[in-house]
Design a protein around this motif. Structure first.
Motif, PDB file in Angstrom:
ATOM      1  N   VAL A   1       0.897  -1.333   0.132  1.00 42.03           N
ATOM      2  CA  VAL A   1       0.091  -0.050   0.125  1.00 42.03           C
ATOM      3  C   VAL A   1       0.873   1.348   0.007  1.00 42.03           C
ATOM      4  O   VAL A   1       0.749   2.247  -0.719  1.00 42.03           O
ATOM      5  CB  VAL A   1      -0.782  -0.002   1.189  1.00 42.03           C
ATOM      6  CG1 VAL A   1      -1.837   1.467   1.299  1.00 42.03           C
ATOM      7  CG2 VAL A   1      -1.936  -1.229   1.099  1.00 42.03           C
ATOM      8  N   ALA A   2       1.865   1.267   0.956  1.00 38.59           N
ATOM      9  CA  ALA A   2       2.763   2.382   0.898  1.00 38.59           C
ATOM     10  C   ALA A   2       3.518   2.620  -0.288  1.00 38.59           C
ATOM     11  O   ALA A   2       3.663   3.607  -0.885  1.00 38.59           O
ATOM     12  CB  ALA A   2       3.758   2.119   2.152  1.00 38.59           C
ATOM     13  N   LEU A   3       3.966   1.486  -1.127  1.00 35.87           N
ATOM     14  CA  LEU A   3       4.770   1.525  -2.416  1.00 35.87           C
ATOM     15  C   LEU A   3       3.783   2.267  -3.313  1.00 35.87           C
ATOM     16  O   LEU A   3       4.135   3.173  -4.229  1.00 35.87           O
ATOM     17  CB  LEU A   3       5.123   0.013  -2.728  1.00 35.87           C
ATOM     18  CG  LEU A   3       6.281  -0.339  -2.362  1.00 35.87           C
ATOM     19  CD1 LEU A   3       6.722  -1.686  -2.979  1.00 35.87           C
ATOM     20  CD2 LEU A   3       7.584   0.843  -2.921  1.00 35.87           C
ATOM     21  N   GLY A   4       2.469   1.615  -3.316  1.00 41.01           N
ATOM     22  CA  GLY A   4       1.696   2.191  -4.252  1.00 41.01           C
ATOM     23  C   GLY A   4       1.223   3.788  -4.372  1.00 41.01           C
ATOM     24  O   GLY A   4       1.129   4.404  -5.251  1.00 41.01           O
ATOM     25  N   ILE A   5       1.205   4.225  -3.012  1.00 43.47           N
ATOM     26  CA  ILE A   5       0.475   5.508  -2.822  1.00 43.47           C
ATOM     27  C   ILE A   5       1.930   6.372  -2.807  1.00 43.47           C
ATOM     28  O   ILE A   5       1.784   7.402  -3.586  1.00 43.47           O
ATOM     29  CB  ILE A   5      -0.096   5.688  -1.395  1.00 43.47           C
ATOM     30  CG1 ILE A   5      -1.426   4.785  -1.309  1.00 43.47           C
ATOM     31  CG2 ILE A   5      -0.240   7.123  -1.056  1.00 43.47           C
ATOM     32  CD1 ILE A   5      -1.915   4.828   0.077  1.00 43.47           C
ATOM     33  N   PHE A   6       2.816   5.986  -2.517  1.00 46.24           N
ATOM     34  CA  PHE A   6       3.859   6.583  -2.498  1.00 46.24           C
ATOM     35  C   PHE A   6       4.565   6.895  -4.044  1.00 46.24           C
ATOM     36  O   PHE A   6       4.886   7.758  -4.578  1.00 46.24           O
ATOM     37  CB  PHE A   6       5.303   6.438  -1.413  1.00 46.24           C
ATOM     38  CG  PHE A   6       6.365   7.190  -1.442  1.00 46.24           C
ATOM     39  CD1 PHE A   6       6.187   8.680  -1.205  1.00 46.24           C
ATOM     40  CD2 PHE A   6       7.679   6.823  -2.040  1.00 46.24           C
ATOM     41  CE1 PHE A   6       7.301   9.493  -1.017  1.00 46.24           C
ATOM     42  CE2 PHE A   6       8.792   7.817  -1.762  1.00 46.24           C
ATOM     43  CZ  PHE A   6       8.524   8.923  -1.513  1.00 46.24           C
TER      44      PHE A   6
END
Length: 83
Positions: free
Chosen positions: A34-39
């Motif tokens: 999730v962090a990879l996708g959003i960032f």
């Protein structure tokens, strides 16, 4: 992720991060995906704006931008670690 609500951004970011981690063969967990996708979407949208391109605020376009950004982040992390 511009134009998407928080819940939609988490869903789209999670999917983009999961696809990117599978494509790049990175072993990351749910939260990291999730962090990879959003960032990744934030980074990719910023880079696109630098060259004068604005991604439309739809789920599909932001998902693709998030995917590209997440792949870019994974690649960059590997370069910094010397892999």
């Amino acid at each position: 992720m511009q134009g998407l609500g928080w819940i939609a951004a988490i869903i789209v970011g999670g999917l983009a991060g999961w696809i990117a981690s599978n494509l790049m063969k990175a072993r990351t967990g749910l939260i990291a995906n999730v962090a990879l996708g959003i960032f990744g979407a934030i980074v990719a949208n910023f880079l696109l704006r630098l060259v004068g391109i604005a991604a439309s605020p739809t789920w599909i376009s932001q998902g693709l931008v998030g995917l590209a950004g997440a792949c870019l982040i994974i690649w960059g992390a590997r370069q910094l670690r010397g892999r």
